[in-house]
Scaffold this active site. Structure first.
Site, PDB file in Angstrom:
ATOM      1  N   THR A   1    -101.353 -33.408 104.289  1.00 30.37           N
ATOM      2  CA  THR A   1    -100.500 -32.068 104.077  1.00 30.37           C
ATOM      3  C   THR A   1    -100.050 -32.108 102.718  1.00 30.37           C
ATOM      4  O   THR A   1     -99.257 -32.944 102.193  1.00 30.37           O
ATOM      5  CB  THR A   1     -99.187 -32.353 105.311  1.00 30.37           C
ATOM      6  OG1 THR A   1     -99.672 -32.388 106.511  1.00 30.37           O
ATOM      7  CG2 THR A   1     -98.148 -31.275 105.065  1.00 30.37           C
TER       8      THR A   1
ATOM      9  N   LYS B   1    -100.306 -25.246 107.903  1.00 31.53           N
ATOM     10  CA  LYS B   1     -99.660 -26.476 108.297  1.00 31.53           C
ATOM     11  C   LYS B   1     -98.273 -26.423 107.628  1.00 31.53           C
ATOM     12  O   LYS B   1     -97.353 -27.060 108.522  1.00 31.53           O
ATOM     13  CB  LYS B   1    -100.529 -27.741 107.613  1.00 31.53           C
ATOM     14  CG  LYS B   1     -99.886 -29.001 107.776  1.00 31.53           C
ATOM     15  CD  LYS B   1     -99.602 -29.262 109.461  1.00 31.53           C
ATOM     16  CE  LYS B   1     -98.980 -30.599 109.303  1.00 31.53           C
ATOM     17  NZ  LYS B   1     -99.582 -32.125 109.021  1.00 31.53           N
TER      18      LYS B   1
ATOM     19  N   LYS C   1     -90.367 -34.771 103.065  1.00 28.67           N
ATOM     20  CA  LYS C   1     -91.776 -34.460 102.344  1.00 28.67           C
ATOM     21  C   LYS C   1     -92.369 -32.746 102.801  1.00 28.67           C
ATOM     22  O   LYS C   1     -92.391 -31.994 101.779  1.00 28.67           O
ATOM     23  CB  LYS C   1     -93.001 -35.494 102.345  1.00 28.67           C
ATOM     24  CG  LYS C   1     -94.329 -35.032 102.030  1.00 28.67           C
ATOM     25  CD  LYS C   1     -95.326 -36.147 102.040  1.00 28.67           C
ATOM     26  CE  LYS C   1     -95.731 -36.216 103.401  1.00 28.67           C
ATOM     27  NZ  LYS C   1     -97.080 -35.136 103.876  1.00 28.67           N
TER      28      LYS C   1
END
Length: 295
Positions: A98, A174, A242
């Site tokens: 990601t 994503k 994150k």
């Protein structure tokens, strides 16, 4: 000369190892590389190959899978550690981490300039999906590149989507997925903390809202763990620090404000800042408790 059945797999963590193992079971020749010797030993025990070096893993491989933590690690493997140069001309590089869409696009241009083919293909589904081969994979790549690696990707995930022809478009999807997950989880924590502050029975509250229009997948999955003092860790608080950061970066790149994502990000940051970043992400509820003096 590259061999399409030979795969170099870098990043044998909690998701990477079962993903690589599934490729071995599907008949691929998989050379697994990780900084941890035990991880490479574990893949070798499942029938994978244990290369002597990263360069040896990449030599002759038709596909390099990067299941690393972030774009910086991907760049470190490809450029810093020399994986890109070790791959044959025309080999496909599948970045499954990601990462911010703009960083993915930059890396893709460097891979293309080196005569290799980049496929942006982050995943969702966690360790459970990795082990079962049921990950959702969101790919951004030119159609020929996507079609070339699709058989490999389908071994690791049963929900494969071609999200666009440009690298970075898979990363954008994503990021949006993680935006929703993070906001839904933070909202669940806020609701459960309010119930506790109001003095209602939180187990009953959870049962009611989980079965109503107020429900979400994250509420039903994480809600029960919010009632535990020490929930098992399935995904850490710092993962959403994150990933929501990546969603906010995608918003900046698109010139779009994301106020709900920003608010959720602050709650995960608060919990991480309290020293709990490695705990289960359901512990975001504790940040609401501290904020409101709930014991």
């Amino acid at each position: 000369m590259s061999d399409a059945k030979t795969i170099a797999f870098v990043g044998l963590g909690s998701m990477g190892l079962p993903m690589a193992t599934n490729l071995v079971k599907a008949g691929h020749r998989v050379r697994g590389f990780d900084m941890r010797e035990a991880a490479m030993d574990a893949l070798a025990a499942e029938g994978g190959e244990r290369p002597a070096s990263l360069a040896a893993a990449c030599e002759g491989a038709g596909v390099l899978v990067l299941m690393v933590v972030n774009a910086a690690q991907a760049r470190g493997v490809l450029i810093g550690a020399g994986a890109l140069a070790a791959l044959p001309e025309g080999a496909h590089v599948c970045l499954m981490a990601t990462c911010p869409p703009d960083e993915v696009a930059t890396l893709a241009a460097e891979v293309a300039a080196a005569g290799r083919v980049f496929v942006d293909c982050p995943v969702s589904g966690g360790v459970v999906g990795a082990k079962a081969g049921t990950l959702t994979i969101m790919a951004g790549a030119a159609t020929p590149a996507f079609e070339a690696v699709a058989p490999v990707l389908r071994v690791m995930g049963d929900k494969l989507y071609h999200c666009g022809t440009e690298p970075g478009q898979g990363a954008a999807v994503k990021a949006i997925n993680q935006l929703l997950c993070g906001v839904h989880l933070a909202a669940a924590g806020e609701a459960m903390a309010l119930g506790q502050k109001a003095g209602v029975d939180t187990a009953t509250l959870l049962e009611i809202v989980s079965g109503s229009a107020a429900s979400s997948w994250m509420l039903k999955d994480r809600g029960p763990r919010m009632l535990m003092d020490e929930p098992p860790v399935t995904s850490a608080v710092d993962i959403f620090v994150k990933d929501l950061g990546i969603a906010l970066a995608a918003g900046r790149a698109a010139g779009m404000g994301l106020p709900l994502a920003a608010a959720a990000h602050q709650m995960f940051l608060a919990e991480s800042g309290a020293g709990n970043g490695a705990l289960d992400d359901s512990k975001v509820v504790a940040a609401y408790r501290r904020l409101n003096g709930i014991g």
